[in-house]
Design an enzyme around this catalytic site. Sequence first.
Site, short mmCIF file in Angstrom:
data_model
loop_
_atom_site.label_atom_id
_atom_site.label_comp_id
_atom_site.label_asym_id
_atom_site.label_seq_id
_atom_site.Cartn_x
_atom_site.Cartn_y
_atom_site.Cartn_z
CG ASN A 13 -2.59 -2.75 8.25
OD1 ASN A 13 -2.73 -3.83 7.67
ND2 ASN A 13 -2.47 -2.65 9.57
CD1 TRP A 14 -5.88 -2.62 2.24
CD2 TRP A 14 -5.52 -4.48 1.02
NE1 TRP A 14 -5.77 -2.24 0.93
CE2 TRP A 14 -5.55 -3.35 0.15
CE3 TRP A 14 -5.32 -5.74 0.48
CZ2 TRP A 14 -5.38 -3.48 -1.23
CZ3 TRP A 14 -5.14 -5.87 -0.89
CH2 TRP A 14 -5.18 -4.74 -1.73
CE LYS A 15 -5.83 -2.22 10.99
NZ LYS A 15 -6.30 -1.62 12.22
CG HIS A 99 -0.55 -3.25 13.33
ND1 HIS A 99 -1.69 -3.54 14.02
CD2 HIS A 99 -0.80 -2.13 12.61
CE1 HIS A 99 -2.61 -2.63 13.71
NE2 HIS A 99 -2.10 -1.76 12.86
CD GLU A 101 -5.26 -4.35 14.41
OE1 GLU A 101 -4.95 -4.86 13.31
OE2 GLU A 101 -5.77 -3.21 14.51
CD GLU A 171 -0.86 2.24 13.09
OE1 GLU A 171 -1.67 2.64 12.25
OE2 GLU A 171 -0.64 1.04 13.28
N GLY A 177 -9.17 2.13 14.76
CA GLY A 177 -10.48 1.55 14.48
C GLY A 177 -11.59 2.06 15.38
CB SER A 217 -9.59 7.03 13.58
OG SER A 217 -10.02 5.91 14.34
N GLY A 238 -5.96 2.29 8.10
CA GLY A 238 -6.60 0.98 8.16
C GLY A 238 -7.89 0.99 7.35
N GLY A 239 -9.02 1.13 8.04
CA GLY A 239 -10.35 1.02 7.42
C GLY A 239 -10.52 1.84 6.14
P1 13P Z 1 -7.77 2.49 11.36
O1 13P Z 1 -7.36 3.53 10.31
O2 13P Z 1 -8.86 1.59 10.87
O3 13P Z 1 -8.03 3.16 12.67
O4 13P Z 1 -6.50 1.53 11.56
C1 13P Z 1 -5.25 2.08 11.80
C2 13P Z 1 -4.22 1.02 11.72
O5 13P Z 1 -4.13 0.17 12.59
C3 13P Z 1 -3.32 1.02 10.56
O6 13P Z 1 -2.26 0.14 10.74
#
Ligand code: 13P
Length: 255
Positions: A13-15, A99, A101, A171, A177, A217, A238-239
Amino acid sequence: MTRSTRKPYIAGNWKMNLDRARSLDLIKTVKGRLGDGGDREVAFFVPSIYLADVSAVAQGSPLGVGGQNCWFEANGAFTGELAARMLREVGADRVLVGHSERRHVFHEPDEWMGRKLRAALDSDLLPIYCIGETLDERKGNKTERVLKRQLESGFEKIRAEDAHRLTIAYEPVWAIGTGETATIEQVGQAHRSIRKWLVQRLGEDAANLMRILYGGSVKPDNAKELMAIDSVDGLLVGGASLQAETFLPIIEYDR
Ligand code: 13P
């Protein structure tokens, strides 16, 4: 179907990260490495504005490409929103719904989730429904209750025959993050309670078709141990999905 017969699913997930050129480079690199994909499903959830270009590059590979959110109406006066059918039209084959966020930064309420999942499925998209508790909820021993509430709202319009097209991502909000991964025990416990709910709601055969991913993470150095948990069918990253150097070792967690 059991863990051993469900295909592992590794999603990035690139956000709201990367830019057009770096997005296309990353897709090319991962596509080149994937070959025919075969034994695992790999997908990226990309900023919608890049979907058409990214999916054109991914074409001809097993790489899935999805949007990060959608609205549940097909059209109308919803300034700034995107219909599921629009994502499909520009090449997405999947979408994230709920999600953390979206829920916590943009205050999307539980009541929308069932309609969003239905709209995604009806537009021929494969949704990943994201759920998870906040730190306060975990500390207050409310994790199971919160997951159940999120599942109930999301599954309002879901039938057993939808199960094979739907994935859940657990999640925990406090692990996203933050560099703090949930423990093996915490992940196992949450995933088992989600699967138990799915079995009760859809019946064993349908529930067993569904994959439950872990996200929060995930890094190259913990992917293998997370995938070794019996109830984990894949990872939502994510990251670490923003660069080939960190995402490829996660895809290849078992090599
Ligand atoms: P991180 O891997 O950066 O913690 O993000 C997880 C996430 O929200 C994937 O959707």
